[in-house]
Design a protein around this motif. Structure first.
Motif, PDB file in Angstrom:
ATOM      1  N   GLU A 207       3.642   2.057  -4.470  1.00 53.54           N
ATOM      2  CA  GLU A 207       4.226   3.210  -5.515  1.00 53.54           C
ATOM      3  C   GLU A 207       5.545   2.793  -6.091  1.00 53.54           C
ATOM      4  O   GLU A 207       6.016   2.687  -7.460  1.00 53.54           O
TER       5      GLU A 207
ATOM      6  N   GLY B  80      -4.205  -9.645   8.378  1.00 53.21           N
ATOM      7  CA  GLY B  80      -5.182  -8.500   8.766  1.00 53.21           C
ATOM      8  C   GLY B  80      -4.549  -7.989  10.259  1.00 53.21           C
ATOM      9  O   GLY B  80      -4.947  -7.233  10.575  1.00 53.21           O
ATOM     10  N   GLN B  81      -3.484  -8.843  10.953  1.00 54.52           N
ATOM     11  CA  GLN B  81      -2.879  -8.552  12.227  1.00 54.52           C
ATOM     12  C   GLN B  81      -1.479  -8.143  12.245  1.00 54.52           C
ATOM     13  O   GLN B  81      -0.804  -8.585  11.327  1.00 54.52           O
ATOM     14  N   HIS B  82      -1.229  -6.892  12.855  1.00 51.55           N
ATOM     15  CA  HIS B  82       0.120  -6.381  12.973  1.00 51.55           C
ATOM     16  C   HIS B  82       1.261  -7.667  13.398  1.00 51.55           C
ATOM     17  O   HIS B  82       0.887  -7.992  14.660  1.00 51.55           O
TER      18      HIS B  82
ATOM     19  N   MET C 144       4.901  -2.873   5.225  1.00 47.67           N
ATOM     20  CA  MET C 144       4.166  -1.487   5.103  1.00 47.67           C
ATOM     21  C   MET C 144       5.339  -0.560   5.571  1.00 47.67           C
ATOM     22  O   MET C 144       5.939  -0.941   6.603  1.00 47.67           O
TER      23      MET C 144
ATOM     24  N   VAL D 196       1.461  -8.295   4.318  1.00 45.01           N
ATOM     25  CA  VAL D 196       1.446  -6.896   4.051  1.00 45.01           C
ATOM     26  C   VAL D 196       2.782  -6.492   4.554  1.00 45.01           C
ATOM     27  O   VAL D 196       3.011  -6.425   5.774  1.00 45.01           O
TER      28      VAL D 196
ATOM     29  N   LYS E 224       6.144   3.101   7.493  1.00 44.57           N
ATOM     30  CA  LYS E 224       5.118   3.871   8.802  1.00 44.57           C
ATOM     31  C   LYS E 224       3.964   4.624   8.248  1.00 44.57           C
ATOM     32  O   LYS E 224       3.756   5.071   7.231  1.00 44.57           O
ATOM     33  N   PHE E 225       2.971   4.707   9.271  1.00 45.15           N
ATOM     34  CA  PHE E 225       1.719   5.103   8.760  1.00 45.15           C
ATOM     35  C   PHE E 225       1.762   6.462   8.874  1.00 45.15           C
ATOM     36  O   PHE E 225       2.340   7.308   9.605  1.00 45.15           O
ATOM     37  N   SER E 226       0.747   7.127   8.058  1.00 41.44           N
ATOM     38  CA  SER E 226       0.545   8.714   8.073  1.00 41.44           C
ATOM     39  C   SER E 226      -0.760   9.089   8.000  1.00 41.44           C
ATOM     40  O   SER E 226      -1.181  10.346   7.458  1.00 41.44           O
ATOM     41  N   GLY E 227      -1.790   8.556   8.277  1.00 41.25           N
ATOM     42  CA  GLY E 227      -3.167   8.714   8.697  1.00 41.25           C
ATOM     43  C   GLY E 227      -3.202   9.971   9.607  1.00 41.25           C
ATOM     44  O   GLY E 227      -2.382  10.425  10.223  1.00 41.25           O
ATOM     45  N   GLY E 228      -4.692  10.214   9.577  1.00 42.67           N
ATOM     46  CA  GLY E 228      -4.987  11.295  10.729  1.00 42.67           C
ATOM     47  C   GLY E 228      -5.066  12.599  10.164  1.00 42.67           C
ATOM     48  O   GLY E 228      -4.460  12.986   8.764  1.00 42.67           O
TER      49      GLY E 228
ATOM     50  N   ALA F 172       2.173  -7.104   8.257  1.00 38.15           N
ATOM     51  CA  ALA F 172       0.981  -7.858   8.995  1.00 38.15           C
ATOM     52  C   ALA F 172       0.821  -9.044   8.252  1.00 38.15           C
ATOM     53  O   ALA F 172       1.041  -9.398   7.351  1.00 38.15           O
TER      54      ALA F 172
ATOM     55  N   PHE G  62       0.842  -1.349   0.136  1.00 40.65           N
ATOM     56  CA  PHE G  62       0.009   0.088   0.083  1.00 40.65           C
ATOM     57  C   PHE G  62       0.876   1.086  -0.165  1.00 40.65           C
ATOM     58  O   PHE G  62       2.032   1.278   0.431  1.00 40.65           O
ATOM     59  N   GLY G  63       0.326   2.313  -0.293  1.00 39.32           N
ATOM     60  CA  GLY G  63       0.928   3.856  -0.348  1.00 39.32           C
ATOM     61  C   GLY G  63       2.193   3.707  -0.931  1.00 39.32           C
ATOM     62  O   GLY G  63       2.531   3.135  -1.880  1.00 39.32           O
ATOM     63  N   PRO G  64       3.204   4.376  -0.083  1.00 35.00           N
ATOM     64  CA  PRO G  64       4.684   4.391  -0.794  1.00 35.00           C
ATOM     65  C   PRO G  64       5.368   3.428  -1.208  1.00 35.00           C
ATOM     66  O   PRO G  64       6.134   3.392  -2.354  1.00 35.00           O
TER      67      PRO G  64
END
Lengths: 79, 141
Positions: free
Chosen positions: A12, A54-56, A73, A71, A75-79, A51, A7-9
């Protein structure tokens, strides 16, 4: 087969969001990471979390069952 | 009333979320909220829009866990978390958190804790569109 999602970066930089890895008996999360990191070092330089189904998952020595969903991943950047 | 924890493409109504929270208990003496918005400027560049990607299979359960943990940890009467995905334009809302408790202190503390934990634990990534192109956001405090 192990399904590996991105996902995300990471997606890409990899140029795809999904690929499959052949399952082998005794396969660990670290084995999948090592295999893919060798093929896609630039994308995996961003990876810091994983993950499984579905679990970290912090333990990269965890064994993977056939048909697992993994998955890798950044680092997350939501919010 | 929609679920207390949601990930959705469309915008949300803060008033509706607060009303839903308030309706869960007449013992609620304090409600604290956090609204995260899309800024039009970041890292010295103009930002026209932000797009989000998420691993929804993990993101939604993690947000539900966060809500349960916050309710237990701060003795909340209820809490709600809504996060948008897709493309959000500068000035639009991104995330809304509301925490209700008997008194203001736990509501305020829970709200701060929830947004901090969400940023650490929920697999969502944002990409900013600027005049120079697009770039994924690096997490910061």
């Amino acid at each position: 087969m192990i399904t590996v999602l991105f996902f995300g970066p990471v997606a890409e930089r990899l140029g795809q969001s999904r690929l499959e890895v052949a399952h082998q008996a005794g396969m660990r999360l670290q084995d999948v990471r090592d295999q893919l990191q060798a093929r896609y070092p630039e994308a995996f330089s961003l990876v810091s979390l994983a993950a499984v189904n579905g679990q970290h998952e912090r333990d990269f020595a965890v064994a993977l069952a056939d048909h697992s969903e993994v998955v890798f991943m950044s680092k997350f950047s939501g919010g | 009333m929609p679920d207390a924890v949601r990930i959705q493409l469309e915008d949300f109504s803060q008033d509706e979320e607060i009303r839903a929270l308030q309706a869960t208990s007449k013992r609620m003496g304090g409600i604290a909220t956090f609204l995260g918005c899309a800024r039009d400027f970041s890292e010295g560049r103009a930002v026209s829009e932000i797009s989000f990607d998420a691993y929804e299979r993990m993101a939604l359960p993690e947000m539900q866990t966060l809500r349960s943990e916050a309710i237990a940890r701060f003795a909340l009467l209820d809490a709600r978390i809504v996060h948008r995905l897709g493309v959000v334009r500068a000035g639009d809302s991104i995330v809304f958190i509301a925490a209700g408790a008997e008194h203001r202190a736990p509501a305020l503390e829970a709200c701060r804790w929830l947004i901090d934990e969400l940023k650490e634990r929920v697999p969502i990534w944002k990409k900013e569109t600027t005049p120079e192109g697009e770039s994924w956001v690096t997490p910061h405090p």
